[in-house]
Design an enzyme around this catalytic site. Structure first.
Site, mmCIF file in Angstrom:
data_model
loop_
_atom_site.group_PDB
_atom_site.id
_atom_site.type_symbol
_atom_site.label_atom_id
_atom_site.label_comp_id
_atom_site.label_asym_id
_atom_site.label_seq_id
_atom_site.Cartn_x
_atom_site.Cartn_y
_atom_site.Cartn_z
ATOM 1 N N ASP A 16 0.813 -1.216 0.000
ATOM 2 C CA ASP A 16 0.000 0.000 0.000
ATOM 3 C C ASP A 16 0.849 1.270 0.000
ATOM 4 O O ASP A 16 1.961 1.278 0.530
ATOM 5 C CB ASP A 16 -0.924 -0.012 1.233
ATOM 6 C CG ASP A 16 -2.095 0.947 1.078
ATOM 7 O OD1 ASP A 16 -2.356 1.410 -0.050
ATOM 8 O OD2 ASP A 16 -2.748 1.226 2.090
ATOM 9 N N ASN A 18 1.316 3.301 -2.930
ATOM 10 C CA ASN A 18 1.884 3.668 -4.244
ATOM 11 C C ASN A 18 1.342 5.008 -4.743
ATOM 12 O O ASN A 18 2.092 5.828 -5.290
ATOM 13 C CB ASN A 18 1.526 2.608 -5.289
ATOM 14 C CG ASN A 18 2.141 1.266 -5.003
ATOM 15 O OD1 ASN A 18 3.052 1.153 -4.203
ATOM 16 N ND2 ASN A 18 1.637 0.234 -5.670
ATOM 17 N N ARG A 20 -0.004 7.592 -3.073
ATOM 18 C CA ARG A 20 0.487 8.758 -2.321
ATOM 19 C C ARG A 20 1.965 9.028 -2.609
ATOM 20 O O ARG A 20 2.405 10.163 -2.656
ATOM 21 C CB ARG A 20 0.262 8.534 -0.808
ATOM 22 C CG ARG A 20 -1.167 8.829 -0.375
ATOM 23 C CD ARG A 20 -1.468 8.256 0.978
ATOM 24 N NE ARG A 20 -1.654 6.802 0.898
ATOM 25 C CZ ARG A 20 -1.827 6.010 1.943
ATOM 26 N NH1 ARG A 20 -1.803 6.516 3.150
ATOM 27 N NH2 ARG A 20 -2.018 4.723 1.776
ATOM 28 N N HIS A 33 2.512 2.878 -8.997
ATOM 29 C CA HIS A 33 2.342 1.423 -9.129
ATOM 30 C C HIS A 33 3.554 0.798 -9.833
ATOM 31 O O HIS A 33 3.978 -0.302 -9.483
ATOM 32 C CB HIS A 33 1.050 1.087 -9.890
ATOM 33 C CG HIS A 33 -0.194 1.523 -9.165
ATOM 34 N ND1 HIS A 33 -0.410 1.264 -7.833
ATOM 35 C CD2 HIS A 33 -1.284 2.218 -9.577
ATOM 36 C CE1 HIS A 33 -1.584 1.767 -7.462
ATOM 37 N NE2 HIS A 33 -2.124 2.359 -8.500
ATOM 38 N N SER A 61 -7.343 -5.674 -4.771
ATOM 39 C CA SER A 61 -8.433 -6.209 -3.955
ATOM 40 C C SER A 61 -9.741 -6.257 -4.746
ATOM 41 O O SER A 61 -9.876 -5.606 -5.789
ATOM 42 C CB SER A 61 -8.625 -5.356 -2.698
ATOM 43 O OG SER A 61 -9.315 -4.155 -3.015
ATOM 44 N N THR A 62 -10.712 -6.982 -4.201
ATOM 45 C CA THR A 62 -12.044 -7.028 -4.833
ATOM 46 C C THR A 62 -12.684 -5.636 -4.816
ATOM 47 O O THR A 62 -13.596 -5.378 -5.590
ATOM 48 C CB THR A 62 -12.972 -8.034 -4.102
ATOM 49 O OG1 THR A 62 -12.871 -7.826 -2.690
ATOM 50 C CG2 THR A 62 -12.595 -9.466 -4.410
ATOM 51 N N ARG A 67 -11.865 2.022 -8.449
ATOM 52 C CA ARG A 67 -10.951 3.103 -8.863
ATOM 53 C C ARG A 67 -11.215 3.504 -10.312
ATOM 54 O O ARG A 67 -11.816 2.754 -11.075
ATOM 55 C CB ARG A 67 -9.507 2.630 -8.686
ATOM 56 C CG ARG A 67 -9.221 2.353 -7.218
ATOM 57 C CD ARG A 67 -7.776 2.003 -7.005
ATOM 58 N NE ARG A 67 -7.539 1.808 -5.580
ATOM 59 C CZ ARG A 67 -6.363 1.894 -5.000
ATOM 60 N NH1 ARG A 67 -5.293 2.146 -5.717
ATOM 61 N NH2 ARG A 67 -6.246 1.718 -3.708
ATOM 62 N N LEU A 126 11.376 -19.811 -2.642
ATOM 63 C CA LEU A 126 10.222 -19.106 -2.064
ATOM 64 C C LEU A 126 8.903 -19.506 -2.725
ATOM 65 O O LEU A 126 8.830 -19.651 -3.948
ATOM 66 C CB LEU A 126 10.471 -17.605 -2.258
ATOM 67 C CG LEU A 126 9.409 -16.650 -1.736
ATOM 68 C CD1 LEU A 126 9.413 -16.621 -0.219
ATOM 69 C CD2 LEU A 126 9.672 -15.240 -2.288
ATOM 70 N N ARG A 185 -5.499 -1.058 9.164
ATOM 71 C CA ARG A 185 -6.671 -1.903 8.923
ATOM 72 C C ARG A 185 -6.267 -3.056 8.011
ATOM 73 O O ARG A 185 -5.213 -3.016 7.370
ATOM 74 C CB ARG A 185 -7.802 -1.081 8.296
ATOM 75 C CG ARG A 185 -7.402 -0.304 7.058
ATOM 76 C CD ARG A 185 -8.577 0.483 6.459
ATOM 77 N NE ARG A 185 -8.135 1.346 5.386
ATOM 78 C CZ ARG A 185 -7.905 2.667 5.493
ATOM 79 N NH1 ARG A 185 -8.108 3.286 6.628
ATOM 80 N NH2 ARG A 185 -7.491 3.368 4.446
ATOM 81 N N SER A 187 -8.238 -4.153 5.436
ATOM 82 C CA SER A 187 -8.776 -3.970 4.086
ATOM 83 C C SER A 187 -9.106 -5.312 3.417
ATOM 84 O O SER A 187 -8.788 -5.538 2.256
ATOM 85 C CB SER A 187 -7.811 -3.146 3.215
ATOM 86 O OG SER A 187 -7.610 -1.868 3.779
HETATM 87 C C1 IPE Z 1 -5.446 -2.600 0.123
HETATM 88 O O1 IPE Z 1 -5.136 -1.273 -0.104
HETATM 89 C C2 IPE Z 1 -5.386 -3.364 -1.156
HETATM 90 C C3 IPE Z 1 -4.062 -3.489 -1.766
HETATM 91 C C4 IPE Z 1 -2.954 -2.995 -1.333
HETATM 92 C C5 IPE Z 1 -4.035 -4.257 -2.966
HETATM 93 P P1 IPE Z 1 -6.243 -0.173 -0.390
HETATM 94 O O2 IPE Z 1 -5.513 1.085 -0.646
HETATM 95 O O3 IPE Z 1 -7.182 -0.632 -1.428
HETATM 96 O O4 IPE Z 1 -7.015 -0.126 1.007
HETATM 97 P P2 IPE Z 1 -7.926 1.014 1.636
HETATM 98 O O5 IPE Z 1 -8.922 1.413 0.616
HETATM 99 O O6 IPE Z 1 -7.019 2.127 2.019
HETATM 100 O O7 IPE Z 1 -8.526 0.361 2.849
HETATM 101 C C1 IPE Z 2 -1.589 0.071 -3.289
HETATM 102 O O1 IPE Z 2 -1.329 1.422 -3.384
HETATM 103 C C2 IPE Z 2 -1.778 -0.611 -4.610
HETATM 104 C C3 IPE Z 2 -3.152 -1.003 -4.905
HETATM 105 C C4 IPE Z 2 -4.178 -0.942 -4.097
HETATM 106 C C5 IPE Z 2 -3.396 -1.536 -6.230
HETATM 107 P P1 IPE Z 2 -2.512 2.454 -3.450
HETATM 108 O O2 IPE Z 2 -2.854 2.691 -4.861
HETATM 109 O O3 IPE Z 2 -3.641 2.047 -2.574
HETATM 110 O O4 IPE Z 2 -1.811 3.748 -2.855
HETATM 111 P P2 IPE Z 2 -2.458 4.828 -1.916
HETATM 112 O O5 IPE Z 2 -2.983 4.110 -0.718
HETATM 113 O O6 IPE Z 2 -3.544 5.489 -2.699
HETATM 114 O O7 IPE Z 2 -1.327 5.731 -1.590
HETATM 115 MG MG MG Z 3 -4.076 2.389 -0.645
#
Ligand code: IPE
Ligand code: IPE
Ligand code: MG
Length: 231
Positions: A16, A18, A20, A33, A61-62, A67, A126, A185, A187
């Site tokens: 998580d 990427n 920001r 990403h 995630s589901t 997005r 691994l 959390r 998630s």
């Molecule tokens: C969780 O991150 C899912 C992945 C990293 C793939 P999210 O960015 O989707 O989670 P929330 O929305 O902040 O809970």
């Molecule tokens: C996690 O990074 C990657 C995916 C959920 C695909 P985010 O895209 O959720 O990055 P933030 O949380 O918005 O920074």
């Molecule tokens: Mg995120």
């Protein structure tokens, strides 16, 4: 890392932060990403070299379908690129598997997943699980449907049976779940499997996550007293 430290058998990471990370650099989220994906490759090697047997990463995630289409398409293209050379995992002695519901994914991605899984099935290093269109609740719903479809009677329903019908069937539960990016959390990640996992949180955004942070996390893991409900 201190050689006395024991490494967790199964580490799970929520990739998580990427978006920001990119925003802080005035770049589009998709760039985050890309850099996050590069970092996954680097960290995978480090984790493999530590002797960790299972690494399970949350990549999509589901809920992430909510997005903007452009971002979702970008992530899917990144996945295509990551999987296009199906020999990579085998060459690195990594056994790759994908967790999640593949139904809505593009046919070429589904084919690449199978090719990578099949090509690396005899690897002994691994075990890398990549969670794509994965949701813990969705996984449990799928397991229940499979059990009902198999006509299994109520008296045979056990925790083991449910575990055996999850995407992680046959794998040990995660010992240690790492979530970078300052969110506290799950998630919807590994809801069933995380019953006794230790959690570790960090404010670092995933593209900035380094082996040094991993060492710190593992050191902390070594100070946890896992009681599993005992004394
Ligand atoms: C969780 O991150 C899912 C992945 C990293 C793939 P999210 O960015 O989707 O989670 P929330 O929305 O902040 O809970
Ligand atoms: C996690 O990074 C990657 C995916 C959920 C695909 P985010 O895209 O959720 O990055 P933030 O949380 O918005 O920074
Ligand atoms: Mg995120």
């Amino acid at each position: 890392m201190d050689n006395e430290l024991k490494v967790p058998n199964h580490i799970a990471i929520i990739l998580d932060g990427n978006g920001r990370w990119a925003k802080k650099r005035n770049m589009p989220r998709g760039y985050g990403h890309i850099v996050g994906c590069d970092n996954l490759e680097k960290m995978c090697d480090v984790i493999k070299d530590m002797g960790v047997k299972y690494l399970t990463v949350y990549a999509f995630s589901t809920e992430n379908w909510k997005r903007p289409k452009e971002e979702v398409d970008g992530i899917m293209n990144l996945l295509r690129d990551y999987l296009k050379d199906a020999e990579n995992f085998k060459d690195e002695n990594i056994k790759v598997r994908f967790l999640g519901d593949r139904t809505p994914l593009a046919d070429d991605i589904k084919a690449l997943m199978l090719k990578n899984e099949d090509g690396s099935k005899d690897a002994t290093g691994l075990n890398l699980n990549i969670a794509i269109n994965y949701g813990g609740r969705d996984e449990i719903v799928h397991a229940v449907k499979k059990i009902i479809a198999a006509g299994i009677p109520e008296t045979d329903i056990t925790e083991q049976l449910i575990s055996d019908n999850l995407y992680t069937a046959g794998m040990p539960d995660p010992d240690f779940i790492i979530r970078p990016s300052g969110e506290y959390r799950t998630s919807n990640y590994l809801l069933w499997q995380s019953a006794y996992a230790e959690y570790w949180f960090s404010d670092i955004l995933w593209p900035d996550f380094t082996p040094k942070q991993l060492d710190k996390a593992i050191e902390d893991f070594n100070h946890r007293n896992r009681r599993f409900g005992g004394v």
